[in-house]
Motif scaffolding. Structure first.
Motif, short mmCIF file in Angstrom:
data_model
loop_
_atom_site.label_atom_id
_atom_site.label_comp_id
_atom_site.label_asym_id
_atom_site.label_seq_id
_atom_site.Cartn_x
_atom_site.Cartn_y
_atom_site.Cartn_z
N VAL A 1 9.56 -18.56 11.97
CA VAL A 1 9.76 -19.04 13.28
C VAL A 1 10.48 -19.86 13.70
N SER A 2 10.40 -21.20 13.05
CA SER A 2 11.27 -22.50 13.28
C SER A 2 12.68 -22.23 13.25
N ASP A 3 12.97 -21.55 12.00
CA ASP A 3 14.45 -21.22 11.72
C ASP A 3 15.13 -20.21 13.01
N TYR A 4 14.29 -19.30 12.98
CA TYR A 4 14.72 -18.35 14.12
C TYR A 4 14.97 -19.01 15.57
N VAL A 5 13.92 -19.89 15.86
CA VAL A 5 14.10 -20.51 17.39
C VAL A 5 15.26 -21.38 17.07
N LEU B 1 11.43 -18.10 22.66
CA LEU B 1 12.82 -18.45 23.56
C LEU B 1 12.81 -17.51 24.92
N ASN B 2 12.01 -16.45 24.98
CA ASN B 2 11.79 -15.68 26.28
C ASN B 2 11.07 -16.67 27.39
N ILE B 3 9.87 -17.39 26.82
CA ILE B 3 9.13 -18.34 27.82
C ILE B 3 9.89 -19.55 28.16
N ALA B 4 10.56 -20.07 26.97
CA ALA B 4 11.36 -21.22 27.19
C ALA B 4 12.53 -21.08 28.41
N LYS B 5 13.08 -19.75 28.40
CA LYS B 5 13.97 -19.44 29.37
C LYS B 5 13.28 -19.43 30.65
N GLU B 6 12.40 -18.43 30.81
CA GLU B 6 11.47 -18.34 31.95
C GLU B 6 11.08 -19.88 32.71
N THR C 1 0.36 -25.99 30.49
CA THR C 1 -0.05 -24.66 30.85
C THR C 1 -0.18 -23.98 29.45
N VAL C 2 -0.95 -23.04 29.34
CA VAL C 2 -0.92 -22.15 27.99
C VAL C 2 -0.49 -20.76 28.28
N LYS C 3 0.57 -20.68 27.67
CA LYS C 3 1.13 -19.03 28.05
C LYS C 3 0.99 -18.32 26.68
N SER C 4 0.92 -16.91 26.98
CA SER C 4 1.20 -15.96 25.98
C SER C 4 2.18 -15.02 25.98
N THR C 5 2.41 -14.68 25.04
CA THR C 5 3.90 -13.45 25.10
C THR C 5 3.52 -12.72 23.98
N HIS C 6 4.07 -11.22 24.28
CA HIS C 6 4.28 -10.41 23.07
C HIS C 6 5.55 -10.28 22.79
N ALA C 7 5.88 -9.95 21.48
CA ALA C 7 7.32 -9.85 21.33
C ALA C 7 7.60 -9.37 19.85
N GLN C 8 8.42 -8.70 19.58
CA GLN C 8 8.80 -8.14 17.91
C GLN C 8 8.73 -9.37 17.14
N LYS C 9 9.24 -10.40 17.35
CA LYS C 9 9.14 -11.53 16.32
C LYS C 9 8.73 -12.60 17.48
N PRO C 10 7.71 -13.64 16.70
CA PRO C 10 7.40 -14.49 17.60
C PRO C 10 8.21 -15.69 18.06
N GLY C 11 9.34 -15.89 17.47
CA GLY C 11 10.52 -16.59 18.10
C GLY C 11 11.25 -15.93 19.33
N TYR D 1 2.09 -19.34 23.01
CA TYR D 1 1.46 -18.49 21.72
C TYR D 1 1.96 -17.19 21.83
N SER D 2 2.94 -16.95 20.91
CA SER D 2 3.91 -15.69 20.86
C SER D 2 3.10 -14.75 19.77
N VAL D 3 2.65 -13.63 20.21
CA VAL D 3 1.97 -12.75 19.24
C VAL D 3 2.87 -11.53 19.13
N GLU D 4 3.10 -11.45 17.69
CA GLU D 4 3.90 -10.13 17.37
C GLU D 4 3.29 -8.87 17.62
N VAL D 5 3.85 -8.07 18.20
CA VAL D 5 3.41 -6.74 18.71
C VAL D 5 2.87 -6.03 17.38
#
Length: 163
Positions: A144-148, A115-120, A101-111, A46-50
């Motif tokens: 989001v899907s285009d960006y990813v 990608l940060n979590i995918a790398k992690e 696992t459910v993870k959340s992250t904050h980013a400027q863009k959800p994509g 779950y990627s939340v935009e700041v």
């Protein structure tokens, strides 16, 4: 060449972009029914935009000289809201009978967050739903899907909405 069996195949980490929408649920359902293999580990992300955190807290309507305590309270309320959603997302993951696992992250863009979590987590695959926006709408609002798809170092599966 030896034939690959589920037991001999290496498990993979799969990131599924998830926001609780019907499009995201469709992506999880597709993965669970068509692609999941024993040993795979799913990360619902779950990627939340700041900026969304600030907007959800109604900070945009606050005066420019905002009291830091008021801002802190608004952010804490938003964090609690997100935590509640994550609990619901974990229940959905279990209901789909997926190990994960459910993870959340904050980013400027959800994509970016996805990608940060995918790398992690060293993801082998990223799955995302598609809202089916028109080309014009995607051009102006982004997707989001285009960006990813365009920035991912690993394969991306975009699940179209069910008709």
């Amino acid at each position: 060449m030896a034939e690959e069996t589920p037991e001999s195949r290496l498990s993979k980490n799969v990131v599924i972009a998830y926001d609780g929408s019907e499009h995201a649920k469709n992506a999880v359902k597709f993965y669970a029914e068509k692609l999941h293999m024993p040993g795979d580990h799913v990360f619902l992300v779950y990627s939340v935009e700041v900026s969304d955190v600030i907007q959800q807290g109604k900070v945009q309507s606050a005066p420019f000289s905002m009291d830091p305590d008021v801002f802190k309270d608004l952010v804490q309320k938003e964090v609690k809201r997100i935590q509640g959603e994550l609990i619901e997302f974990a229940k959905y993951l279990r209901a789909m009978k997926l190990e994960g696992t459910v993870k959340s992250t904050h980013a400027q863009k959800p994509g970016e967050g996805i990608l940060n979590i995918a790398k992690e987590v060293n993801a082998s695959l990223i799955i995302t739903g598609s809202r089916g926006q028109s080309k014009l709408r995607r051009t102006f609002l982004g997707s989001v899907s285009d960006y990813v798809m365009h920035h991912s170092p690993v394969p991306v599966l975009v699940c179209r909405r069910e008709n």
